[in-house]
Motif scaffolding. Structure first.
Motif, PDB file in Angstrom:
ATOM      1  N   TRP A 182      -6.028   6.374  -0.051  1.00 58.28           N
ATOM      2  CA  TRP A 182      -6.471   5.191   0.694  1.00 58.28           C
ATOM      3  C   TRP A 182      -7.975   5.015   0.576  1.00 58.28           C
ATOM      4  O   TRP A 182      -8.473   3.931   0.229  1.00 58.28           O
ATOM      5  N   HIS A 183      -8.740   6.059   0.854  1.00 59.97           N
ATOM      6  CA  HIS A 183     -10.198   5.968   0.793  1.00 59.97           C
ATOM      7  C   HIS A 183     -10.680   5.756  -0.640  1.00 59.97           C
ATOM      8  O   HIS A 183     -11.683   5.052  -0.865  1.00 59.97           O
TER       9      HIS A 183
ATOM     10  N   HIS B  27      -1.547   2.165   6.252  1.00 54.60           N
ATOM     11  CA  HIS B  27      -2.009   2.195   4.866  1.00 54.60           C
ATOM     12  C   HIS B  27      -1.603   0.927   4.117  1.00 54.60           C
ATOM     13  O   HIS B  27      -0.931   0.976   3.076  1.00 54.60           O
TER      14      HIS B  27
ATOM     15  N   GLU C  78      -5.538   1.076   8.228  1.00 53.65           N
ATOM     16  CA  GLU C  78      -5.467   2.477   7.841  1.00 53.65           C
ATOM     17  C   GLU C  78      -4.288   3.190   8.486  1.00 53.65           C
ATOM     18  O   GLU C  78      -3.792   4.188   7.955  1.00 53.65           O
TER      19      GLU C  78
ATOM     20  N   ASP D 295      -4.109   9.762   2.659  1.00 54.25           N
ATOM     21  CA  ASP D 295      -5.441   9.443   3.193  1.00 54.25           C
ATOM     22  C   ASP D 295      -6.497   9.454   2.099  1.00 54.25           C
ATOM     23  O   ASP D 295      -7.397   8.598   2.070  1.00 54.25           O
ATOM     24  N   ASP D 296      -6.404  10.431   1.171  1.00 55.84           N
ATOM     25  CA  ASP D 296      -7.366  10.501   0.075  1.00 55.84           C
ATOM     26  C   ASP D 296      -7.221   9.303  -0.854  1.00 55.84           C
ATOM     27  O   ASP D 296      -8.213   8.720  -1.307  1.00 55.84           O
TER      28      ASP D 296
END
Length: 214
Positions: A17-18, A72, A69, A14-15
């Protein structure tokens, strides 16, 4: 031509991805690139490429056609044209992220079409140059993620405005291609040396072969 690259970064999926979607923050990791505007979907900017003594500048846009998301996966379509010339560049970049050993594995598939002076290098050299550039980008991204302190949503809203991006040094294709070309030249020279050595031995063997008596 299709180019496939993979790299890992030491943060959760998640980190990562952002971070990859934070275009203005990761742009300095892209050699020769300048982001002028980004609205969350479309990126407007420029890229400078140096081919020997000549610097070629491209201006264009890149549009995120997909940002999923959940799985991903992102798809970015970029196109640009030389500011002083007829050369063009177009790329469809598909990136997928997956968890691996506590970090994130990033797989990038690029469908690239280039016309003009950079195209003279050919697919093989461009692919090897791409490997080196992706390696540099991955190292730069990993360093920035490691230095980035964790901020909550409220803290991010209160974060100071980012400074304007400095003018980057043009991507030197000749310098980037020097190592791959040198490797190929060294391999060719080694092969030629072996052929010459074998030929000399055959000649010497033929000269020293004793004459049979009848």
């Amino acid at each position: 031509m299709e180019l496939h690259h993979q790299f890992t970064v030491p943060v959760a999926v998640d980190d990562a991805w952002h971070a990859l979607l934070d275009i203005e923050r990761v742009a300095p990791c892209l050699p020769g690139a300048v982001v002028e505007e980004y609205d969350g979907t479309t990126v407007t900017g420029s890229v400078k490429v140096k081919v020997g003594p000549v610097t070629v500048a491209y201006r264009g846009t890149a549009v995120f056609e997909e940002q999923d998301e959940t799985v991903h996966r992102m798809v970015l379509v970029a196109s640009g044209r030389e500011t002083r010339g007829q050369g063009t560049a177009r790329a469809t970049v598909t990136g997928t992220l997956s968890e691996r050993d506590g970090g994130t594995a990033v797989s990038v598939l690029t469908d690239l079409t280039v016309t003009g002076r950079p195209a003279q290098f050919g697919r093989g050299v461009l692919a090897e140059v791409g490997d080196r550039l992706v390696g540099q980008f991955a190292a730069c991204l990993a360093q920035r993620l490691a230095e980035r302190s964790p901020l909550g949503a409220d803290a991010q809203d209160e974060a100071p405005e980012r400074p304007a991006q400095e003018e980057p040094e043009a991507l030197d294709l000749v310098r980037a291609a020097a190592l791959p070309v040198a490797k190929r030249a060294a391999g060719a020279m080694a092969a030629a040396a072996v052929v010459v050595l074998v030929a000399r031995r055959v000649r010497r063997h033929g000269r020293t072969r004793p004459t049979r008596r009848r």
